[in-house]
Design a protein around this motif. Structure first.
Motif, PDB file in Angstrom:
ATOM      1  N   ARG A  80       0.843  -1.193   0.000  1.00  0.00           N
ATOM      2  CA  ARG A  80       0.000   0.000   0.000  1.00  0.00           C
ATOM      3  C   ARG A  80       0.879   1.243   0.000  1.00  0.00           C
ATOM      4  NH1 ARG A  80      -4.226   0.413   4.693  1.00  0.00           N
ATOM      5  NH2 ARG A  80      -2.451  -0.558   5.691  1.00  0.00           N
ATOM      6  N   CYS A  81       0.502   2.219  -0.828  1.00  0.00           N
ATOM      7  CA  CYS A  81       1.186   3.508  -0.866  1.00  0.00           C
ATOM      8  C   CYS A  81       0.174   4.604  -0.547  1.00  0.00           C
ATOM      9  CB  CYS A  81       1.800   3.771  -2.236  1.00  0.00           C
ATOM     10  SG  CYS A  81       3.187   2.699  -2.611  1.00  0.00           S
ATOM     11  N   SER A  82       0.604   5.555   0.293  1.00  0.00           N
ATOM     12  CA  SER A  82      -0.265   6.661   0.693  1.00  0.00           C
ATOM     13  C   SER A  82       0.505   7.966   0.616  1.00  0.00           C
ATOM     14  CB  SER A  82      -0.753   6.478   2.134  1.00  0.00           C
ATOM     15  OG  SER A  82      -1.453   5.279   2.285  1.00  0.00           O
ATOM     16  N   LEU A  83      -0.194   9.015   0.253  1.00  0.00           N
ATOM     17  CA  LEU A  83       0.358  10.361   0.328  1.00  0.00           C
ATOM     18  C   LEU A  83       0.088  10.847   1.740  1.00  0.00           C
ATOM     19  CD1 LEU A  83       1.635  12.727  -1.241  1.00  0.00           C
ATOM     20  CD2 LEU A  83      -0.688  13.491  -1.763  1.00  0.00           C
ATOM     21  N   VAL A 129       4.333  -2.492   3.419  1.00  0.00           N
ATOM     22  CA  VAL A 129       4.291  -3.836   2.849  1.00  0.00           C
ATOM     23  C   VAL A 129       4.097  -4.825   3.985  1.00  0.00           C
ATOM     24  CG1 VAL A 129       5.537  -5.574   1.524  1.00  0.00           C
ATOM     25  CG2 VAL A 129       5.830  -3.161   0.967  1.00  0.00           C
ATOM     26  N   ALA A 130       3.071  -5.670   3.854  1.00  0.00           N
ATOM     27  CA  ALA A 130       2.794  -6.704   4.854  1.00  0.00           C
ATOM     28  C   ALA A 130       2.769  -8.053   4.152  1.00  0.00           C
ATOM     29  CB  ALA A 130       1.468  -6.446   5.547  1.00  0.00           C
ATOM     30  N   HIS A 131       3.383  -9.044   4.801  1.00  0.00           N
ATOM     31  CA  HIS A 131       3.446 -10.395   4.254  1.00  0.00           C
ATOM     32  C   HIS A 131       3.045 -11.348   5.370  1.00  0.00           C
ATOM     33  CE1 HIS A 131       4.945 -13.453   1.464  1.00  0.00           C
ATOM     34  NE2 HIS A 131       5.389 -14.081   2.537  1.00  0.00           N
ATOM     35  N   LEU A 132       1.970 -12.095   5.157  1.00  0.00           N
ATOM     36  CA  LEU A 132       1.428 -12.995   6.177  1.00  0.00           C
ATOM     37  C   LEU A 132       1.318 -14.398   5.614  1.00  0.00           C
ATOM     38  CD1 LEU A 132      -0.141 -13.680   8.839  1.00  0.00           C
ATOM     39  CD2 LEU A 132      -2.191 -12.938   7.635  1.00  0.00           C
ATOM     40  N   GLU A 133       1.954 -15.348   6.286  1.00  0.00           N
ATOM     41  CA  GLU A 133       1.813 -16.761   5.936  1.00  0.00           C
ATOM     42  C   GLU A 133       0.839 -17.367   6.939  1.00  0.00           C
ATOM     43  OE1 GLU A 133       5.385 -18.988   5.293  1.00  0.00           O
ATOM     44  OE2 GLU A 133       6.393 -17.245   4.444  1.00  0.00           O
TER      45      GLU A 133
END
Length: 113
Positions: free
Chosen positions: A22-25, A40-44
């Protein structure tokens, strides 16, 4: 500390391994800084799953010049055009008045040199 955020782009994939980018101003009202925040989120989700979460901030120009033209880039360009009223009709905007004053004759309330 107050932050004003406007999401530019979000990409999610999953379900066994979920990845979100996700990118936000962001405008930090305390430091008066404007920048792009990338999360950036990474979930296993399997047994013994793990979660990784990373954030990075970058200058708007750096964000716009990084590789590729994503939906986030297009949204930021749209916001910038709206902010600077690039539609050609800036007659009612304060920015348009200021631009006309600096590029033409001084107004009646400005001293002539």
């Amino acid at each position: 500390m107050a932050f004003l955020k406007r999401e530019l782009h979000r990409q999610v994939s999953g379900p066994e391994i979920t990845h979100e980018d996700r990118c936000s101003l962001v405008f930090d009202t305390d430091s008066k800084s404007l920048y792009v925040l990338r999360e950036v989120a990474h979930l296993e989700t399997g047994l013994g799953g793990s979660v990784e979460y990373q954030t990075a901030t970058m200058d708007i120009a750096d964000y716009l010049t990084q590789g590729g033209q994503t939906a986030g880039h297009r949204e930021l360009w749209r916001l910038l055009r709206a902010l600077f009223n690039e539609d050609g009709d800036n007659s009612d905007s304060e920015c348009g008045i200021l631009l006309r004053r600096t590029s033409s004759q001084p107004s009646a309330d400005e001293p002539r040199t």
